[in-house]
Design an enzyme around this catalytic site. Sequence first.
Site, short mmCIF file in Angstrom:
data_model
loop_
_atom_site.label_atom_id
_atom_site.label_comp_id
_atom_site.label_asym_id
_atom_site.label_seq_id
_atom_site.Cartn_x
_atom_site.Cartn_y
_atom_site.Cartn_z
CE LYS A 200 -2.05 -1.39 3.85
NZ LYS A 200 -1.35 -2.67 4.07
NE ARG B 243 -4.99 -2.12 9.52
CZ ARG B 243 -3.86 -1.58 9.06
NH1 ARG B 243 -3.78 -0.33 8.78
NH2 ARG B 243 -2.82 -2.36 8.87
NE ARG C 14 7.70 -2.90 6.13
CZ ARG C 14 6.41 -2.67 6.33
NH1 ARG C 14 5.70 -2.06 5.40
NH2 ARG C 14 5.83 -3.06 7.44
NE ARG D 152 5.98 -0.92 10.26
CZ ARG D 152 4.87 -0.88 9.53
NH1 ARG D 152 4.85 -0.14 8.43
NH2 ARG D 152 3.80 -1.54 9.88
NE ARG E 255 1.84 -5.75 10.77
CZ ARG E 255 2.97 -5.48 10.10
NH1 ARG E 255 4.13 -6.02 10.48
NH2 ARG E 255 2.96 -4.68 9.07
P1 AP5 Z 1 4.89 -1.72 1.81
O1 AP5 Z 1 4.57 -0.80 0.68
O2 AP5 Z 1 5.67 -1.16 2.96
O3 AP5 Z 1 3.58 -2.48 2.31
P2 AP5 Z 1 2.29 -1.96 3.10
O4 AP5 Z 1 1.10 -2.62 2.51
O5 AP5 Z 1 2.29 -0.46 3.17
O6 AP5 Z 1 2.60 -2.63 4.50
P3 AP5 Z 1 2.44 -2.15 6.00
O7 AP5 Z 1 3.19 -3.14 6.84
O8 AP5 Z 1 2.86 -0.71 6.16
O9 AP5 Z 1 0.93 -2.30 6.23
P4 AP5 Z 1 0.22 -2.57 7.54
O10 AP5 Z 1 -1.18 -2.41 7.07
O11 AP5 Z 1 0.54 -3.80 8.26
O12 AP5 Z 1 0.82 -1.45 8.51
P5 AP5 Z 1 0.34 -0.01 8.93
O13 AP5 Z 1 1.54 0.83 9.04
O14 AP5 Z 1 -0.81 0.46 8.10
O15 AP5 Z 1 5.69 -2.96 1.17
C1 AP5 Z 1 6.15 -4.04 1.99
C2 AP5 Z 1 7.49 -4.57 1.43
O16 AP5 Z 1 7.26 -5.19 0.17
C3 AP5 Z 1 8.54 -3.48 1.19
O17 AP5 Z 1 9.81 -3.97 1.57
C4 AP5 Z 1 8.47 -3.21 -0.33
O18 AP5 Z 1 9.73 -2.80 -0.85
C5 AP5 Z 1 8.04 -4.58 -0.87
N1 AP5 Z 1 7.15 -4.44 -2.04
C6 AP5 Z 1 6.06 -3.64 -2.14
N2 AP5 Z 1 5.47 -3.78 -3.34
C7 AP5 Z 1 6.21 -4.70 -4.02
C8 AP5 Z 1 6.09 -5.29 -5.31
N3 AP5 Z 1 5.11 -4.96 -6.17
N4 AP5 Z 1 7.01 -6.21 -5.68
C9 AP5 Z 1 8.01 -6.57 -4.82
N5 AP5 Z 1 8.18 -6.04 -3.58
C10 AP5 Z 1 7.29 -5.13 -3.19
O19 AP5 Z 1 -0.27 -0.29 10.39
C11 AP5 Z 1 0.56 -0.64 11.48
C12 AP5 Z 1 -0.31 -0.85 12.73
O20 AP5 Z 1 -1.00 0.38 13.06
C13 AP5 Z 1 -1.43 -1.88 12.61
O21 AP5 Z 1 -0.96 -3.20 12.85
C14 AP5 Z 1 -2.41 -1.39 13.70
O22 AP5 Z 1 -1.96 -1.75 14.98
C15 AP5 Z 1 -2.31 0.12 13.58
N6 AP5 Z 1 -3.32 0.66 12.64
C16 AP5 Z 1 -3.06 1.30 11.45
N7 AP5 Z 1 -4.21 1.66 10.85
C17 AP5 Z 1 -5.23 1.25 11.67
C18 AP5 Z 1 -6.65 1.31 11.57
N8 AP5 Z 1 -7.27 1.86 10.51
N9 AP5 Z 1 -7.36 0.75 12.58
C19 AP5 Z 1 -6.76 0.21 13.65
N10 AP5 Z 1 -5.42 0.11 13.80
C20 AP5 Z 1 -4.65 0.62 12.81
#
Ligand code: AP5
Length: 212
Positions: free
Chosen positions: A13, A88, A127, A160, A171
Amino acid sequence: MRLILLGAPGAGKGTQADVVKSKYNIAHISTGDILRANVKQGTELGKLAQGYMTSGKLVPDDVIINMMKARLVEPDCKEGFMLDGFPRTITQAEALDKMLAELGIALDAVVSLEIDDEVVVSRLTSRRVCKQCGEIYNTIGKPSRVDGVCDKCGGEVIQRADDNEGTIRNRLSVFHEQTAPLIEYYKKAGILVSVDATAGKDSVLKIIERQG
Ligand code: AP5
């Protein structure tokens, strides 16, 4: 343009949003980034969120909904936005519908990034992110030129706290139980577009360009 990027942790994302942002000047709103900034600054919100985040659980809906109510009325959202990590849960999606109706705006699309769990585990254990500017790296696919140093800003590149295998699997379970039902929710609304998350880092940009 108003988009939701929906997908499992590690689906890409943030990566897809960065590519879109390099071409279109619309706000990229990542609830994870906002929460991490609050944890770093030691705010009340950060203190409340930290435990949930390190164990891979969701922060309570009311906290996230209030945070997003405030964020969506900021001036940079006027030209459009990409929501990354919100909503979410069905409760959050319903609250978002209400917020958008009150603002008199509508979503253009919800892009669902489809990916297998084992690919997620491999991506997230490898990552790395820049502590300073947030640039995303991967020790397998996209390492920084100098180990531990950001190519873009020279900041420290770290892993992270929630990118260890145990937390990643938690997760993923949370995603399947609480977030995946949103796919059906937005399919019913007629605005869901599904994309293979392994197809390329510019898949979302290509969709936007195709739809004009
Ligand atoms: P990356 O782009 O970083 O992936 P992402 O989908 O953004 O992953 P996140 O881990 O940030 O998502 P998440 O939803 O778990 O965490 P968030 O920060 O939102 O890519 C991942 C890796 O893959 C990278 O190394 C990249 O280089 C590689 N990659 C990407 N695309 C690629 C491709 N096409 N080909 C090859 N490699 C590729 O949330 C963290 C925490 O916050 C949650 O667990 C929760 O506790 C809290 N939280 C956040 N939002 C909410 C909400 N709405 N409600 C409740 N709690 C929440």
